[in-house]
Design a protein around this motif. Structure first.
Motif, PDB file in Angstrom:
ATOM      1  N   ASP A 306       0.861  -1.184   0.000  1.00 56.45           N
ATOM      2  CA  ASP A 306       0.000   0.000   0.000  1.00 56.45           C
ATOM      3  C   ASP A 306       0.896   1.231   0.000  1.00 56.45           C
ATOM      4  OD1 ASP A 306      -1.843   1.973   0.288  1.00 56.45           O
ATOM      5  OD2 ASP A 306      -2.560   1.343   2.261  1.00 56.45           O
ATOM      6  N   LEU A 307       0.995   1.903  -1.154  1.00 56.93           N
ATOM      7  CA  LEU A 307       1.862   3.078  -1.247  1.00 56.93           C
ATOM      8  C   LEU A 307       1.361   4.225  -0.381  1.00 56.93           C
ATOM      9  CD1 LEU A 307       2.712   3.092  -5.069  1.00 56.93           C
ATOM     10  CD2 LEU A 307       4.097   2.273  -3.158  1.00 56.93           C
ATOM     11  N   GLY A 308       0.062   4.284  -0.136  1.00 59.76           N
ATOM     12  CA  GLY A 308      -0.457   5.319   0.771  1.00 59.76           C
ATOM     13  C   GLY A 308       0.063   5.131   2.175  1.00 59.76           C
ATOM     14  N   GLY A 335      -6.296   6.378   0.278  1.00 52.57           N
ATOM     15  CA  GLY A 335      -6.054   5.069  -0.322  1.00 52.57           C
ATOM     16  C   GLY A 335      -6.984   4.003   0.182  1.00 52.57           C
ATOM     17  N   PRO A 336      -6.558   2.767   0.111  1.00 54.94           N
ATOM     18  CA  PRO A 336      -5.201   2.341  -0.218  1.00 54.94           C
ATOM     19  C   PRO A 336      -4.881   2.391  -1.711  1.00 54.94           C
ATOM     20  CG  PRO A 336      -6.574   0.416   0.120  1.00 54.94           C
ATOM     21  CD  PRO A 336      -7.431   1.610   0.424  1.00 54.94           C
ATOM     22  N   PHE A 337      -3.578   2.469  -2.006  1.00 60.06           N
ATOM     23  CA  PHE A 337      -3.061   2.407  -3.381  1.00 60.06           C
ATOM     24  C   PHE A 337      -2.123   1.204  -3.446  1.00 60.06           C
ATOM     25  CE2 PHE A 337      -3.995   6.839  -2.490  1.00 60.06           C
ATOM     26  CZ  PHE A 337      -4.765   7.202  -3.585  1.00 60.06           C
ATOM     27  N   THR A 338      -2.640   0.097  -3.884  1.00 68.47           N
ATOM     28  CA  THR A 338      -1.901  -1.165  -3.801  1.00 68.47           C
ATOM     29  C   THR A 338      -1.168  -1.465  -5.096  1.00 68.47           C
ATOM     30  OG1 THR A 338      -3.566  -2.015  -2.279  1.00 68.47           O
ATOM     31  CG2 THR A 338      -2.075  -3.622  -3.281  1.00 68.47           C
ATOM     32  N   VAL A 339       0.131  -1.796  -4.964  1.00 72.06           N
ATOM     33  CA  VAL A 339       0.938  -2.270  -6.083  1.00 72.06           C
ATOM     34  C   VAL A 339       1.654  -3.542  -5.638  1.00 72.06           C
ATOM     35  CG1 VAL A 339       1.286   0.019  -7.059  1.00 72.06           C
ATOM     36  CG2 VAL A 339       2.951  -0.890  -5.434  1.00 72.06           C
ATOM     37  N   HIS A 340       2.259  -4.239  -6.588  1.00 73.06           N
ATOM     38  CA  HIS A 340       3.031  -5.443  -6.289  1.00 73.06           C
ATOM     39  C   HIS A 340       4.502  -5.054  -6.203  1.00 73.06           C
ATOM     40  CE1 HIS A 340       3.377  -9.743  -5.929  1.00 73.06           C
ATOM     41  NE2 HIS A 340       4.331  -9.770  -6.841  1.00 73.06           N
ATOM     42  N   GLY A 341       5.088  -5.152  -5.019  1.00 74.04           N
ATOM     43  CA  GLY A 341       6.463  -4.711  -4.877  1.00 74.04           C
ATOM     44  C   GLY A 341       7.040  -5.056  -3.518  1.00 74.04           C
ATOM     45  N   ASP A 342       8.163  -4.399  -3.206  1.00 72.73           N
ATOM     46  CA  ASP A 342       8.888  -4.602  -1.955  1.00 72.73           C
ATOM     47  C   ASP A 342       8.658  -3.357  -1.088  1.00 72.73           C
ATOM     48  OD1 ASP A 342      11.048  -4.462   0.014  1.00 72.73           O
ATOM     49  OD2 ASP A 342      11.915  -6.166  -1.052  1.00 72.73           O
ATOM     50  N   ARG A 343       8.027  -3.535   0.058  1.00 69.39           N
ATOM     51  CA  ARG A 343       7.675  -2.388   0.888  1.00 69.39           C
ATOM     52  C   ARG A 343       8.914  -1.644   1.372  1.00 69.39           C
ATOM     53  NH1 ARG A 343       7.397  -0.287   5.693  1.00 69.39           N
ATOM     54  NH2 ARG A 343       5.545   0.922   6.337  1.00 69.39           N
ATOM     55  N   ASP A 344       9.952  -2.383   1.796  1.00 70.60           N
ATOM     56  CA  ASP A 344      11.146  -1.720   2.310  1.00 70.60           C
ATOM     57  C   ASP A 344      11.819  -0.873   1.233  1.00 70.60           C
ATOM     58  OD1 ASP A 344      10.698  -2.918   4.732  1.00 70.60           O
ATOM     59  OD2 ASP A 344      12.053  -4.601   4.358  1.00 70.60           O
ATOM     60  N   LEU A 345      11.889  -1.392   0.005  1.00 71.93           N
ATOM     61  CA  LEU A 345      12.499  -0.626  -1.081  1.00 71.93           C
ATOM     62  C   LEU A 345      11.669   0.598  -1.421  1.00 71.93           C
ATOM     63  CD1 LEU A 345      13.783  -3.419  -3.510  1.00 71.93           C
ATOM     64  CD2 LEU A 345      15.077  -2.087  -1.842  1.00 71.93           C
ATOM     65  N   CYS A 346      10.339   0.445  -1.451  1.00 72.32           N
ATOM     66  CA  CYS A 346       9.481   1.603  -1.727  1.00 72.32           C
ATOM     67  C   CYS A 346       9.645   2.668  -0.648  1.00 72.32           C
ATOM     68  CB  CYS A 346       8.024   1.157  -1.821  1.00 72.32           C
ATOM     69  SG  CYS A 346       7.649   0.103  -3.247  1.00 72.32           S
ATOM     70  N   PHE A 347       9.733   2.242   0.607  1.00 76.05           N
ATOM     71  CA  PHE A 347       9.945   3.188   1.706  1.00 76.05           C
ATOM     72  C   PHE A 347      11.295   3.889   1.546  1.00 76.05           C
ATOM     73  CE2 PHE A 347      11.507   4.321   5.901  1.00 76.05           C
ATOM     74  CZ  PHE A 347      10.433   5.018   6.436  1.00 76.05           C
ATOM     75  N   GLU A 348      12.321   3.133   1.171  1.00 78.04           N
ATOM     76  CA  GLU A 348      13.645   3.738   1.018  1.00 78.04           C
ATOM     77  C   GLU A 348      13.671   4.754  -0.110  1.00 78.04           C
ATOM     78  OE1 GLU A 348      18.325   2.359   0.601  1.00 78.04           O
ATOM     79  OE2 GLU A 348      16.727   0.879   0.777  1.00 78.04           O
TER      80      GLU A 348
END
Length: 472
Positions: A306-308, A335-348
């Motif tokens: 969830d990018l939000g 949101g939520p704004f859901t994508v398929h990915g790695d939460r830690d990398l998106c946060f970084e």
């Protein structure tokens, strides 16, 4: 000689010549088959008609047979009128051919014929019918016409095969040499590339054929290789430069401390400063390794993110620093704004963008973080009211170790935005920068691959329309 036998030119020429010979043999065989079949059918029909006419009137059978044999001056017509006991009553056949059915159809049989007062064994086409009273009438013709067709066809094939083989071989050589010239030019260009001239490109003609398309693809590959090699050289230079500075400082500080330190506290201070510089160097090396790992796609532990929620966590993390600098940090995301990915990398990645925005925004400025829909993708944007970046540096800031002129006096190693670009790449997302309406910078990461529920939710569409950051 060995090189000639291995050459593509010779193989193409031989292949084309053999293919031409095969086509010629097939064509001649078809012509012979059709012609011989036609002649056999014509001869068989003639024999059938003649034998029926001879058998139709038994009283005139002998006359009919003699007329058939006499009407051919080349002695190719044969016939016979035989009594029930097999004795010849008329014609030039010595005896009834063995195994000839008396059904009126034509067959190829062996017989003894009388030609010029001599008896000769010959192969003939013959048709026979039974006569009333037990007799038999035979009408026949020799096989010379059909045999001549076969001999003529074989002679024509033999006479035409060698010239055809020679001409097709010459044609194959001409075509192969034309292709060989293009390959030779390609080999020369590739040799230049292997010698280190990465600016060399393969020649591309104007025909747009397979060779041109292959050369164009190879040229695009060489463009990419040249660009990557340039980046490798620049990264190597930057790493050497950035490593030299802290290591030089560390060496100077250690030498000075060894000579001047008088107390344990002063020695500890020197050690602490040296450790800080070592940590800075290790952080830079770790960042380079992480960027390389992500660019190779080695992080595959993806899950719904969830990018939000990630944006809210990042804003909460940097809120104290923003308050300390007198910067207003605003979040705009429903949101939520859901994508398929790695939460830690998106946060970084988002943390790097927010950290830069807060760092370069003057007091009483504003940093806006927004997550919203843009078409069929989700955009995460960070916008500040700082000094901004010249348009000429918008594409350069994502290179490794690149630092804009205004950031050279601030701490850092020029890897933050490179890390953002690598994280975006591994998520099949795009990252961009442009000047915001208030003069600062607007960094945006656009994530594709949305779920159906996300795309059809009217709540999210309404939120994106109301978001001034995304619609600016």
């Amino acid at each position: 000689m060995t090189d000639l036998l291995r050459s593509t030119t010779l193989r193409w020429a031989v292949g084309i010549a053999l293919w031409s010979v095969l086509l010629a043999l097939t064509m001649f065989a078809f012509i012979y088959w059709q012609t011989a079949s036609y002649l056999r059918e014509e001869l068989a029909e003639t024999l059938r008609l003649e034998v029926r006419a001879a058998a139709a009137d038994p009283a005139a059978t002998a006359l009919r047979v003699d007329t058939w044999t006499a009407m051919d001056p080349h002695a190719r017509h044969y016939g016979g009128d035989f009594a029930p006991d097999g004795v010849r009553r008329a014609g030039n056949l010595d005896a009834m051919p063995k195994g000839l059915p008396r059904d009126g159809d034509a067959y190829r049989v062996n017989a003894t014929v009388e030609v010029g007062g001599r008896s000769l064994a010959d192969e003939i086409w013959a048709a026979a019918l039974a006569l009333p009273g037990g007799g038999t009438v035979v009408i026949a013709h020799d096989t010379d016409d059909i045999d001549r067709v076969r001999v003529t066809t074989l002679r024509a094939l033999g006479l035409g095969l060698l010239p055809m083989l020679a001409l097709s071989g010459i044609g194959g050589l001409v075509l192969a040499r034309r292709g060989r010239r293009r390959f030779a030019a390609t080999e020369v260009a590739l040799a230049e590339v292997m010698r280190g001239n990465l600016g060399k490109r393969l020649p591309v003609g104007g025909r747009g054929d397979e060779f041109d398309r292959l050369a164009a693809n190879v040229n695009r590959m060489l463009d990419e290789i040249e660009q990557l090699m340039g980046e490798v050289r620049s990264v190597g230079d930057a790493v050497a430069h950035d490593l030299r500075t802290p290591l030089t400082r560390l060496r100077a500080r250690l030498e000075r401390s060894r000579a001047q330190a008088r107390t344990v506290a002063e020695l500890h201070e020197a050690i602490d400063q040296g450790l800080a510089w070592i940590d800075q160097t290790l952080a830079m090396v770790t960042a380079v390794l992480r960027i390389g790992a992500m660019e190779e796609g080695r992080r595959t532990a993806f899950a719904p993110v969830d990018l939000g929620e990630v944006a809210a966590a990042a804003v909460d993390f940097f809120e104290p620093e923003a308050e300390e600098r007198g910067v207003r940090l605003v979040l705009s995301a429903v949101g939520p704004f859901t994508v398929h990915g790695d939460r830690d990398l998106c946060f970084e990645a988002l943390s790097n963008l927010i950290d830069n925005a807060v760092k370069f925004t003057p007091p009483r400025g504003t940093v806006r973080v927004g997550v919203a829909w843009t078409g069929q993708a989700i955009e995460v944007a960070v916008e500040d009211t700082g000094p901004g970046l010249p348009a000429s540096e918008h594409e350069k800031v994502f290179r490794r170790f690149y630092r804009a002129e205004m950031s050279r006096q601030t701490p850092g190693n020029g890897l933050g935005l490179s890390l953002v670009a690598a994280i975006a790449k591994i998520h099949a997302a795009s990252v961009s920068v442009r000047t915001s309406e208030k003069g600062g910078c607007r960094f945006a990461m656009t994530f594709p691959n949305l779920t159906i529920e996300d795309r059809t939710s009217s709540t999210y569409w309404t939120a994106s329309r109301k978001d001034p950051l995304v619609n600016s």
